[in-house]
Design a protein around this motif. Structure first.
Motif, PDB file in Angstrom:
ATOM      1  N   PRO A   4       0.824  -1.216   0.000  1.00 32.43           N
ATOM      2  CA  PRO A   4       0.000   0.000   0.000  1.00 32.43           C
ATOM      3  C   PRO A   4       0.855   1.262   0.000  1.00 32.43           C
ATOM      4  N   VAL A   5       0.370   2.287  -0.657  1.00 28.80           N
ATOM      5  CA  VAL A   5       1.099   3.556  -0.687  1.00 28.80           C
ATOM      6  C   VAL A   5       1.088   4.217   0.688  1.00 28.80           C
ATOM      7  N   GLU A   6       0.169   3.798   1.556  1.00 33.47           N
ATOM      8  CA  GLU A   6       0.017   4.447   2.860  1.00 33.47           C
ATOM      9  C   GLU A   6       1.015   3.979   3.911  1.00 33.47           C
ATOM     10  N   THR A   7       1.806   2.945   3.610  1.00 33.28           N
ATOM     11  CA  THR A   7       2.722   2.422   4.623  1.00 33.28           C
ATOM     12  C   THR A   7       4.176   2.657   4.261  1.00 33.28           C
ATOM     13  N   GLU A   8       4.990   2.872   5.296  1.00 27.89           N
ATOM     14  CA  GLU A   8       6.444   2.932   5.155  1.00 27.89           C
ATOM     15  C   GLU A   8       7.107   1.751   5.862  1.00 27.89           C
ATOM     16  N   GLN A   9       6.287   0.875   6.470  1.00 26.42           N
ATOM     17  CA  GLN A   9       6.828  -0.218   7.285  1.00 26.42           C
ATOM     18  C   GLN A   9       6.120  -1.528   6.934  1.00 26.42           C
ATOM     19  N   PHE A  10       6.414  -2.030   5.756  1.00 31.50           N
ATOM     20  CA  PHE A  10       5.793  -3.234   5.205  1.00 31.50           C
ATOM     21  C   PHE A  10       6.671  -4.420   5.586  1.00 31.50           C
ATOM     22  N   VAL A  14       1.100 -22.936   4.152  1.00 29.93           N
ATOM     23  CA  VAL A  14       2.046 -21.850   4.445  1.00 29.93           C
ATOM     24  C   VAL A  14       1.332 -20.523   4.244  1.00 29.93           C
ATOM     25  N   LEU A  15       1.568 -19.582   5.134  1.00 33.38           N
ATOM     26  CA  LEU A  15       0.970 -18.254   5.045  1.00 33.38           C
ATOM     27  C   LEU A  15       2.018 -17.224   5.442  1.00 33.38           C
ATOM     28  N   ASN A  16       2.024 -16.086   4.767  1.00 23.07           N
ATOM     29  CA  ASN A  16       2.867 -14.971   5.193  1.00 23.07           C
ATOM     30  C   ASN A  16       1.966 -13.802   5.551  1.00 23.07           C
ATOM     31  N   ASP A  17       1.926 -13.473   6.830  1.00 21.74           N
ATOM     32  CA  ASP A  17       1.050 -12.419   7.353  1.00 21.74           C
ATOM     33  C   ASP A  17       1.749 -11.062   7.188  1.00 21.74           C
ATOM     34  N   VAL A  18       1.873 -10.631   5.935  1.00 17.93           N
ATOM     35  CA  VAL A  18       2.555  -9.371   5.643  1.00 17.93           C
ATOM     36  C   VAL A  18       1.789  -8.219   6.298  1.00 17.93           C
ATOM     37  N   THR A  19       2.521  -7.359   6.993  1.00 19.26           N
ATOM     38  CA  THR A  19       1.921  -6.413   7.939  1.00 19.26           C
ATOM     39  C   THR A  19       2.422  -4.990   7.710  1.00 19.26           C
ATOM     40  N   CYS A  20       1.513  -4.036   7.800  1.00 18.57           N
ATOM     41  CA  CYS A  20       1.875  -2.604   7.797  1.00 18.57           C
ATOM     42  C   CYS A  20       2.101  -2.192   9.249  1.00 18.57           C
ATOM     43  N   ARG A  21       3.361  -2.201   9.692  1.00 15.29           N
ATOM     44  CA  ARG A  21       3.652  -1.995  11.112  1.00 15.29           C
ATOM     45  C   ARG A  21       3.243  -0.602  11.597  1.00 15.29           C
ATOM     46  N   ASP A  22       3.436   0.412  10.752  1.00 11.12           N
ATOM     47  CA  ASP A  22       3.095   1.759  11.192  1.00 11.12           C
ATOM     48  C   ASP A  22       1.591   1.912  11.418  1.00 11.12           C
ATOM     49  N   TRP A  23       0.799   1.122  10.728  1.00 11.40           N
ATOM     50  CA  TRP A  23      -0.646   1.108  10.975  1.00 11.40           C
ATOM     51  C   TRP A  23      -0.990   0.169  12.127  1.00 11.40           C
ATOM     52  N   TRP A  31      -4.664  -4.580  16.553  1.00  9.05           N
ATOM     53  CA  TRP A  31      -3.794  -4.760  15.393  1.00  9.05           C
ATOM     54  C   TRP A  31      -4.523  -4.828  14.055  1.00  9.05           C
ATOM     55  N   LEU A  32      -5.844  -4.822  14.059  1.00  8.06           N
ATOM     56  CA  LEU A  32      -6.616  -5.090  12.851  1.00  8.06           C
ATOM     57  C   LEU A  32      -6.160  -4.241  11.671  1.00  8.06           C
ATOM     58  N   GLN A  33      -5.955  -2.941  11.887  1.00  3.04           N
ATOM     59  CA  GLN A  33      -5.677  -2.047  10.775  1.00  3.04           C
ATOM     60  C   GLN A  33      -4.298  -2.266  10.163  1.00  3.04           C
ATOM     61  N   GLY A  34      -3.418  -2.965  10.851  1.00  4.48           N
ATOM     62  CA  GLY A  34      -2.119  -3.278  10.276  1.00  4.48           C
ATOM     63  C   GLY A  34      -2.098  -4.573   9.496  1.00  4.48           C
ATOM     64  N   LYS A  35      -3.158  -5.371   9.632  1.00  2.00           N
ATOM     65  CA  LYS A  35      -3.147  -6.737   9.132  1.00  2.00           C
ATOM     66  C   LYS A  35      -4.104  -6.991   7.967  1.00  2.00           C
ATOM     67  N   ASN A  36      -4.899  -6.000   7.587  1.00  2.00           N
ATOM     68  CA  ASN A  36      -5.990  -6.266   6.653  1.00  2.00           C
ATOM     69  C   ASN A  36      -5.962  -5.362   5.434  1.00  2.00           C
ATOM     70  N   TRP A  37      -4.859  -5.406   4.719  1.00  2.00           N
ATOM     71  CA  TRP A  37      -4.724  -4.643   3.490  1.00  2.00           C
ATOM     72  C   TRP A  37      -4.921  -5.578   2.299  1.00  2.00           C
ATOM     73  N   ASP A  38      -5.583  -5.068   1.309  1.00  2.00           N
ATOM     74  CA  ASP A  38      -5.967  -5.865   0.147  1.00  2.00           C
ATOM     75  C   ASP A  38      -4.759  -6.522  -0.526  1.00  2.00           C
ATOM     76  N   SER A  39      -4.876  -7.815  -0.825  1.00  2.00           N
ATOM     77  CA  SER A  39      -3.896  -8.558  -1.635  1.00  2.00           C
ATOM     78  C   SER A  39      -2.483  -8.508  -1.061  1.00  2.00           C
ATOM     79  N   THR A  40      -2.377  -8.765   0.240  1.00  2.00           N
ATOM     80  CA  THR A  40      -1.076  -8.729   0.913  1.00  2.00           C
ATOM     81  C   THR A  40      -0.668 -10.050   1.555  1.00  2.00           C
ATOM     82  N   THR A  41      -1.552 -11.056   1.561  1.00  2.00           N
ATOM     83  CA  THR A  41      -1.313 -12.250   2.373  1.00  2.00           C
ATOM     84  C   THR A  41      -1.291 -13.505   1.510  1.00  2.00           C
ATOM     85  N   PRO A  42      -0.116 -13.955   1.081  1.00  2.00           N
ATOM     86  CA  PRO A  42      -0.056 -15.194   0.303  1.00  2.00           C
ATOM     87  C   PRO A  42      -0.325 -16.411   1.183  1.00  2.00           C
ATOM     88  N   VAL A  43      -1.048 -17.378   0.615  1.00  2.00           N
ATOM     89  CA  VAL A  43      -1.359 -18.608   1.340  1.00  2.00           C
ATOM     90  C   VAL A  43      -1.396 -19.769   0.347  1.00  2.00           C
TER      91      VAL A  43
END
Length: 277
Positions: free
Chosen positions: A110-116, A147-156, A163-175
């Motif tokens: 996402p363009v909104e994060t600096e901590q992916f 296998v899952l990678n819970d890719v996270t926007c830490r600054d959010w 933690w919900l808002q850091g974990k639920n960005w569209d098309s970020t979680t491969p499984v």
């Protein structure tokens, strides 16, 4: 047994892996297989059109689970690197299905994060409906693992205590790519090597035997409060080595390649792209 969900043009289909071949099971995805009469037993016996495994394009293993429950703070090393005490109970949050992508798909930054940030995880796939499960019922309810990678926007994530808002960005979680049944990995409490690489550098390396709350514990705990359905996913937490905890901190950028692998279960390979790409 290994199952997967692959893309065929404008549709998906569930397949059983047989060596280098994939056997079409006649259902749209692995979630539908688990919910069907006979479930895994029917999948093991089914026969259908065969495809070359090398040509497969993997969709999310279960594209629309009724729930994805995630566990934070579940490896001792990771808990310590995050500066927290060992929890008495599992730390839970949820993800939405719109976050999920396939095992070889791009991950959209996402363009909104600096901590992916990356988070390699063993994920439980539920095989039957269960509520307030006993230990034996919880074991029986585990169809297998993926296998899952819970890719996270830490600054959010750390904007608030939740933690919900850091974990639920569209098309970020491969499984995916596979559902591997419990008999293939030593049972419902497997001790498997797990690792994550970014651009060829190992960032996380541990063993799932270090989980504080193992897969059976988690099915019991989560099913106490909410019904678990076939195809539901429980992500069991990530080991140490996340970018947020490094000094200096390291985060994902466009063009990075993330490889997430669990012994005997599978391998995700995902390129980071900008959300508009």
């Amino acid at each position: 047994m290994k199952l997967a969900t692959i893309r065929l043009g404008d549709r998906t289909t569930a397949v059983r892996v047989e060596g280098d071949s994939l056997v079409d099971l006649g259902l749209p995805d692995v979630g539908a297989v688990l919910a069907s009469p006979g479930g895994l037993d029917a999948a093991a016996a089914a026969d259908g059109q065969r495809y070359a495994g090398a040509d497969a394009g993997f969709a999310p293993l279960v594209p629309r689970p009724t729930k994805v429950v995630c566990v934070g703070l579940n490896y001792q090393k990771h808990i310590k690197e995050m500066g927290r005490d060992l929890p008495e109970y599992p730390t839970l949050f949820c993800k939405f299905a719109d976050t999920l992508v396939g095992a070889r798909d791009n991950v959209r930054r996402p363009v909104e994060t600096e901590q992916f940030d990356w988070e390699a995880e063993l994920a439980v796939v539920v095989g039957r409906q269960v509520r307030r499960a006993s230990e034996s019922e919880a074991e029986a309810a585990i169809a297998g693992f993926t296998v899952l990678n819970d890719v996270t926007c830490r600054d959010w994530q750390f904007r608030t205590r939740e933690w919900l808002q850091g974990k639920n960005w569209d098309s970020t979680t491969p499984v995916g790519p596979f559902l591997v049944t419990t008999d293939e990995v030593g049972g419902p409490r497997p001790a498997l090597d797990i690792r994550c690489e970014v651009n060829g550098q190992v960032m996380q390396q541990d063993n799932t035997g270090d989980l504080l709350f193992d897969p059976v514990d988690l099915v019991r705990y989560v099913s106490t409060m909410i019904r678990l359905n076939p195809g539901d996913i429980i992500a069991t937490g990530t080991p140490g080595g996340v970018g947020h905890a490094r000094r200096p901190q390291v985060f994902l950028h466009e063009g990075d390649t993330v490889v997430t692998e669990i012994e005997g279960v599978g391998r995700l390979v995902n390129r980071v792209v900008s959300e508009g790409a």
